[in-house]
Design an enzyme around this catalytic site. Sequence first.
Site, PDB file in Angstrom:
ATOM      1  CG  HIS A  24      -9.659   9.934   9.927  1.00  0.00           C
ATOM      2  ND1 HIS A  24      -8.579   9.563   9.159  1.00  0.00           N
ATOM      3  CD2 HIS A  24      -9.917  11.236   9.597  1.00  0.00           C
ATOM      4  CE1 HIS A  24      -8.201  10.576   8.407  1.00  0.00           C
ATOM      5  NE2 HIS A  24      -9.004  11.612   8.646  1.00  0.00           N
ATOM      6  CD  GLU A  25     -12.935  13.392  10.681  1.00  0.00           C
ATOM      7  OE1 GLU A  25     -12.464  14.492  11.047  1.00  0.00           O
ATOM      8  OE2 GLU A  25     -12.792  12.938   9.535  1.00  0.00           O
ATOM      9  CG  HIS A  28      -8.138  15.245  11.940  1.00  0.00           C
ATOM     10  ND1 HIS A  28      -6.847  15.318  11.485  1.00  0.00           N
ATOM     11  CD2 HIS A  28      -8.844  14.590  10.970  1.00  0.00           C
ATOM     12  CE1 HIS A  28      -6.766  14.747  10.280  1.00  0.00           C
ATOM     13  NE2 HIS A  28      -7.956  14.286   9.959  1.00  0.00           N
TER      14      HIS A  28
END
Length: 430
Positions: A24-25, A28
């Site tokens: 998920h990170e 980003h």
Amino acid sequence: MTAIAFVIGVVVLVVGLAVSIALHELGHLLPAKRFGVRVGQYMIGFGPTIWSRRKGETEYGFKAIPLGGYISMAGMYPPSPRETAGKPGRAGGGFFATMVQDARSANDETLHGRDDDRVFYKLPVWKRVVVMLGGPVMNLLLAVVLFTIIFSGIGVQTATTTVAGLSECVPASVSAECTAADPPAPAQAAGIEPGDVIVSVDGTAVSTFAEASAIIRQSPGQSIPIVVERGGEQQTLTVTPATIQSPATDSTAATEVGFVGIRPDVQYVRQPIWTGVQTAAENVGQVASIIWQLPVKVYQTAADLVTGQERDPNGPLSVVGAGILAGEVAAVDAPIVNRVSAMLGLLASLNIALFVFNLIPLLPLDGGHVVVALWDGLKRAWAKLFKRPAPKPVDATKLVPVTFVVVIGLIVMGAVLILADIFNPVSIIQ
């Protein structure tokens, strides 16, 4: 041995959740770096740092509590008014105003100067949206991959048209055991043998056992032809299904159905490659319906906890509840491939939940940052349309009080779910 398997299941869940958070990170991080934003930290977990290493301008590391993660981007918000004005300022007005000022000060620390263009808030709107959606989309893609492995790699347990075995008798009902007084099963009398492959029943070609069973159940007491393939050749056998009582259900009354006494061979049948995408889409809809009613669902969970009522098995869970389910999946008495498939399904469902939850349009969630970016773009487009001066960037630090309320709400709901998962857990063991 069961206890060890339970612990292994919990560990697998924790590791899988950590990987999901890391991806998920990463969703980003990659677009942020691609667009030139200065990223100070990429961290998995919260709390004290247990390991980190700096590569270039970014510090990568792990923290003690693997229940989340973050990346630290320069200039998530525009600089505070006191910096742009070139003179000091302070927040007045009490607790929430102080929170706003603290958020601005923390944000200003990531800025290396007013002329620095490597900051998030200066990106075009579409780039900011891409950065913020990158995390949830990564969870969605991981869920699709996991579902594809389950359905197209491992396959779905399916009762095939191959005969695995025969019943010895005609029981008094579907769920009854054989007794010495029961007559022999019609399949044996008709000459059906284990290993036979059912080709057609009563003139209708069948490709699954469910299709064959449906015809048999509808033909109690009627002689019907069954074509089977045995040793590479087809044979036509005549069987008369016995009449037994089908138990009543919540929606149907007890009925008489046909019974011949065939046990099918169960195999893993691989599904089309697009099944994973379809399943992920269906799960998104199901989770979205739960998220939409989350406060009500959590209230019902709290009420069930207090009253001792059985919880809704389709209701929300905390990480503790997911861990308990993972442990039970690992410890259940089933073939290893079944347990692996169930564990992958649990991890896929968690990633769907992360995807949907992070799209909620409230700060500090990713969906909240997307809304801020879109609002900023709308203001700029409106000014351009009417040939007005470009407006100042949207100062999302003013929404810190709302963010604070949202965080408190999430903490309260999380605490309720954790307590419910400890004292009134959802279980797959009946």
